[in-house]
Design a protein around this motif. Structure first.
Motif, PDB file in Angstrom:
ATOM      1  N   UNK A   4      33.078   9.803 -21.492  1.00 52.44           N
ATOM      2  CA  UNK A   4      34.523   9.893 -21.316  1.00 52.44           C
ATOM      3  C   UNK A   4      34.886  10.686 -20.058  1.00 52.44           C
ATOM      4  N   UNK A   5      34.147  11.788 -19.799  1.00 53.88           N
ATOM      5  CA  UNK A   5      34.422  12.592 -18.606  1.00 53.88           C
ATOM      6  C   UNK A   5      34.105  11.814 -17.339  1.00 53.88           C
ATOM      7  N   UNK A   6      32.969  11.106 -17.311  1.00 57.99           N
ATOM      8  CA  UNK A   6      32.632  10.311 -16.132  1.00 57.99           C
ATOM      9  C   UNK A   6      33.662   9.210 -15.898  1.00 57.99           C
ATOM     10  N   UNK A   7      34.110   8.579 -16.980  1.00 56.64           N
ATOM     11  CA  UNK A   7      35.122   7.533 -16.840  1.00 56.64           C
ATOM     12  C   UNK A   7      36.432   8.099 -16.315  1.00 56.64           C
ATOM     13  N   UNK A  50      36.008   8.898 -12.582  1.00 57.00           N
ATOM     14  CA  UNK A  50      36.032   7.690 -11.751  1.00 57.00           C
ATOM     15  C   UNK A  50      37.448   7.157 -11.611  1.00 57.00           C
ATOM     16  N   UNK A  51      38.177   7.132 -12.716  1.00 59.68           N
ATOM     17  CA  UNK A  51      39.561   6.657 -12.656  1.00 59.68           C
ATOM     18  C   UNK A  51      40.420   7.565 -11.785  1.00 59.68           C
ATOM     19  N   UNK A  52      40.262   8.880 -11.960  1.00 54.92           N
ATOM     20  CA  UNK A  52      41.032   9.824 -11.150  1.00 54.92           C
ATOM     21  C   UNK A  52      40.680   9.705  -9.682  1.00 54.92           C
ATOM     22  N   UNK A  53      39.394   9.536  -9.391  1.00 60.00           N
ATOM     23  CA  UNK A  53      38.981   9.394  -8.000  1.00 60.00           C
ATOM     24  C   UNK A  53      39.575   8.141  -7.375  1.00 60.00           C
ATOM     25  N   UNK A  54      39.565   7.046  -8.135  1.00 60.74           N
ATOM     26  CA  UNK A  54      40.142   5.821  -7.601  1.00 60.74           C
ATOM     27  C   UNK A  54      41.621   5.951  -7.315  1.00 60.74           C
ATOM     28  N   UNK A  55      42.349   6.590  -8.240  1.00 63.30           N
ATOM     29  CA  UNK A  55      43.786   6.751  -8.031  1.00 63.30           C
ATOM     30  C   UNK A  55      44.080   7.667  -6.838  1.00 63.30           C
ATOM     31  N   UNK A  56      43.320   8.752  -6.730  1.00 66.95           N
ATOM     32  CA  UNK A  56      43.559   9.677  -5.618  1.00 66.95           C
ATOM     33  C   UNK A  56      43.201   9.039  -4.288  1.00 66.95           C
TER      34      UNK A  56
END
Length: 489
Positions: free
Chosen positions: A216-219, A222-228
């Motif tokens: 869950x943390x890795x997901x 990854x989602x936060x990195x993509x949005x940023x």
């Protein structure tokens, strides 16, 4: 009142160890009691049966007129009084008691005319008791040895279980600590950090709760990195695309005839260009590819240059003005004093910025970035706070304080956030965001707080100073006399 426990007592490993120890002790005590009672009951029963059989033999011999066997007699010395009273009353019984320093199993029954009614001595006068003594030392030693064996085996079992449990719990806590470290790295801005739990990579292995949290943390990362990254690309693309039309708009504004409308247009174009440059600077800071150009700098001199530049940009003392020089048209200079205090006209307020050098320090830093940070902090203090604005240098710590309403709660708790302002404040929230980003590049720590008596306080803590040998001959720094770089507030 709640008992204060040490911090280490709250860890999962300690709690698991305490739980395992308590449960093992409780289980060992329960099993030990059951075994002790069972073995003791059997041992005592065997000794009682042996004593009663010998009592039967002694009674038969006594009634036949023969002499009772060894260990048997009528009212022998050492016979417990309670057992004798029971025998005189016509009952048979057994009892364990000390006799001549050894544990002895006694068995006693009535004599003198046989058994009377229950609880009534037989006729013929004072009753007597026939008793048999059987050595109980071996049985007592057997029970004692059993108790010792139970204690030692329980201790060994508890220790082994505790070691196995500690090993198992340590494996879980080690994975939890690794997950926590990755979470802290992500919160610090390292969006490439991942847990990469081995269990999560192998779908054939059973997945426990720690693996679920790691996935869950890795997901999330990854989602936060993509949005940023998408936000950063959008900001950079917009800023780059705006530079060309803004350059043409600025050139066209310069060609307008003098007048109030022209001044308004030029002012708005300048504000838009500043916003675009700020967005470009933020996008560069977001990429994390900024390079330092460190040099030895005196913080007191840097602070004075920042104040003079801020005063010049608002129509005050120009950066080239020296202490005691005559004022230029439209200015109200305040010369540098011997105590190291400089004042200049603050942006948008018409009040001064005071520089207080409590303890000067020489630091290894990037002068352009440091001036950018201090310039943004001073401009923000004048724009959103109230006079007087004081810039204080105390060793490697520089503070900028105003006497306004202070920073909003979200800023002191979470730091500056771009495009977020509260209470009808002007601006886009980019100045403090840039200051925080540049401080991170310098390896400095920038914190925001509110003074107890009112006013906002920004504190910049720089790394330690370099050796004094870096001072150039004559006592001046290589950057002395240079103003702020382009784009500084």
């Amino acid at each position: 009142m709640r008992l204060a426990l040490p911090r280490w007592s709250g860890t999962l490993a300690v709690k698991a160890a305490v739980f395992i120890t308590v449960m093992c002790c409780a289980l060992a005590a329960l099993l030990g009691v059951l075994v002790h009672v069972s073995v003791t009951h059997r041992t005592v029963g065997e000794a009682r049966d042996l004593a009663l059989s010998r009592l039967e033999e002694a009674t038969t011999a006594f009634e036949a007129g023969d002499r009772p066997g060894p260990g048997a007699g009528v009212d022998p010395p050492g016979l417990p009084a309670a057992l004798r009273d029971l025998a005189v009353a016509g009952e048979r019984g057994t009892m364990v008691a000390e006799h001549r320093g050894r544990p002895t199993m006694w068995a006693a029954g009535p004599v003198d005319g046989g058994r009377g009614e229950r609880g009534v001595p037989p006729s013929g006068g004072r009753g007597r008791a026939l008793a048999v003594a059987v050595d109980y030392a071996q049985s007592a030693r057997t029970i004692e040895a059993l108790d010792h064996a139970i204690l030692w085996s329980s201790a060994l079992a508890i220790g082994a279980t505790l070691l196995v449990g500690a090993f198992a719990v340590t494996r879980v806590t080690r994975r939890l600590h690794a997950t926590a470290r990755v979470a802290r790295r992500i919160s610090a801005g390292d969006l490439d950090a991942r847990v990469d739990d081995p269990r999560a990579k192998d779908p054939t292995r059973p997945q426990d709760e720690v693996a679920t949290v790691a996935v869950a943390l890795d997901s999330m990362a990854s989602s936060l990195q993509g949005k940023l990254l998408s936000e950063q690309r959008f900001t950079a693309d917009v800023a780059h695309e705006l530079r060309t039309p803004l350059t043409g708009l600025h050139a066209a504004a310069e060609l307008l005839p003098p007048g109030r409308p022209t001044e308004l247009v030029r002012d708005r174009v300048a504000a838009l260009r500043t916003l675009t440059e700020d967005l470009l600077e933020i996008s560069r800071l977001d990429t994390g590819r900024e390079r330092l150009e460190p040099d030895a700098e005196d913080l007191g001199a840097v602070a004075r240059r920042v104040v003079r530049a801020a005063a010049a940009s608002s129509g005050g003392v120009p950066p080239s003005a020296s202490p005691g020089s005559p004022p230029t048209a439209g200015t109200h200079p305040r010369p540098l004093t011997d105590t190291g205090t400089a004042t200049g006209t603050g942006t948008g307020t018409g009040t001064g910025t005071e520089v207080r050098v409590v303890r000067d320090a020489r630091v290894e830093t990037d002068r352009r970035r440091l001036e950018r940070i201090l310039g943004n902090l001073v401009a923000n203090a004048h724009l959103h706070g109230r006079a007087p604005v004081v810039l204080t240098v105390d060793g490697p710590v520089v503070t900028v304080r105003d006497h306004g309403d202070g920073y909003p709660a979200y800023l002191t708790a979470h730091g500056p956030q771009r495009f977020r302002t509260e209470g009808g404040a002007k601006g886009h929230g980019l100045g403090l965001t840039i200051a925080a980003g540049q401080a991170e590049v310098l390896g400095a720590r920038l914190t925001f707080s509110n003074a107890p008596d009112g006013g906002a306080v920004a504190t910049l803590t720089l790394p330690h100073a370099p050796p004094p040998e870096t001072v150039s001959p004559g006592g001046s720094t290589p950057s002395e006399g240079h103003g702020l770089s382009d784009g500084a507030v």
